[in-house]
Write a protein that holds these residues in place. Structure first.
Motif, mmCIF file in Angstrom:
data_model
loop_
_atom_site.group_PDB
_atom_site.id
_atom_site.type_symbol
_atom_site.label_atom_id
_atom_site.label_comp_id
_atom_site.label_asym_id
_atom_site.label_seq_id
_atom_site.Cartn_x
_atom_site.Cartn_y
_atom_site.Cartn_z
ATOM 1 N N TRP A 1 44.146 57.035 -35.917
ATOM 2 C CA TRP A 1 43.428 56.446 -34.771
ATOM 3 C C TRP A 1 41.982 56.936 -34.722
ATOM 4 O O TRP A 1 41.093 56.186 -34.325
ATOM 5 C CB TRP A 1 44.167 56.754 -33.468
ATOM 6 N N LYS A 2 41.714 58.164 -35.149
ATOM 7 C CA LYS A 2 40.337 58.664 -35.164
ATOM 8 C C LYS A 2 39.499 57.915 -36.195
ATOM 9 O O LYS A 2 38.330 57.617 -35.954
ATOM 10 C CB LYS A 2 40.313 60.169 -35.460
ATOM 11 N N GLU B 1 38.738 54.485 -34.696
ATOM 12 C CA GLU B 1 37.711 54.576 -33.648
ATOM 13 C C GLU B 1 36.321 54.707 -34.255
ATOM 14 O O GLU B 1 35.385 54.021 -33.832
ATOM 15 C CB GLU B 1 37.987 55.775 -32.737
ATOM 16 N N THR C 1 32.876 51.757 -34.639
ATOM 17 C CA THR C 1 31.498 51.933 -34.170
ATOM 18 C C THR C 1 30.490 51.431 -35.197
ATOM 19 O O THR C 1 29.319 51.255 -34.873
ATOM 20 C CB THR C 1 31.181 53.417 -33.857
#
Length: 82
Positions: A53-54, A57, A61
């Motif tokens: 999930w990191k 994320e 961006t």
């Protein structure tokens, strides 16, 4: 197995820099088998981590992320669907 999740995706954007992405991964994430290749508009990411999930994320961006695959290699090693 140190890192459980095989995380793969594509990032579409503009001004993408595979060297900057590689550096960010090495400094900010725990994992191995990093592959971040492409050009300034499309980068393919492949990474083994315990925290996919990191990765998602961060990549979100940079541009639009798609063709996202997160496979549980531990389950696969035990003969289960990942």
């Amino acid at each position: 197995m140190d890192y459980r999740y095989d995380t793969q995706l594509l990032i579409e954007g503009s001004g993408l820099d595979e060297d900057e992405i590689n550096d960010y991964f090495e400094k900010n994430f725990k994992g191995d088998c990093l592959l971040a290749v492409g050009d300034d508009e499309l980068i393919k990411i492949h990474y083994h981590t315990n925290e996919p999930w990191k990765v998602l994320e961060y990549c979100a961006t940079l541009g639009e992320i798609f063709d996202i695959v997160v496979e549980d290699m531990d389950r696969q090693a035990r003969g289960l669907k990942g």
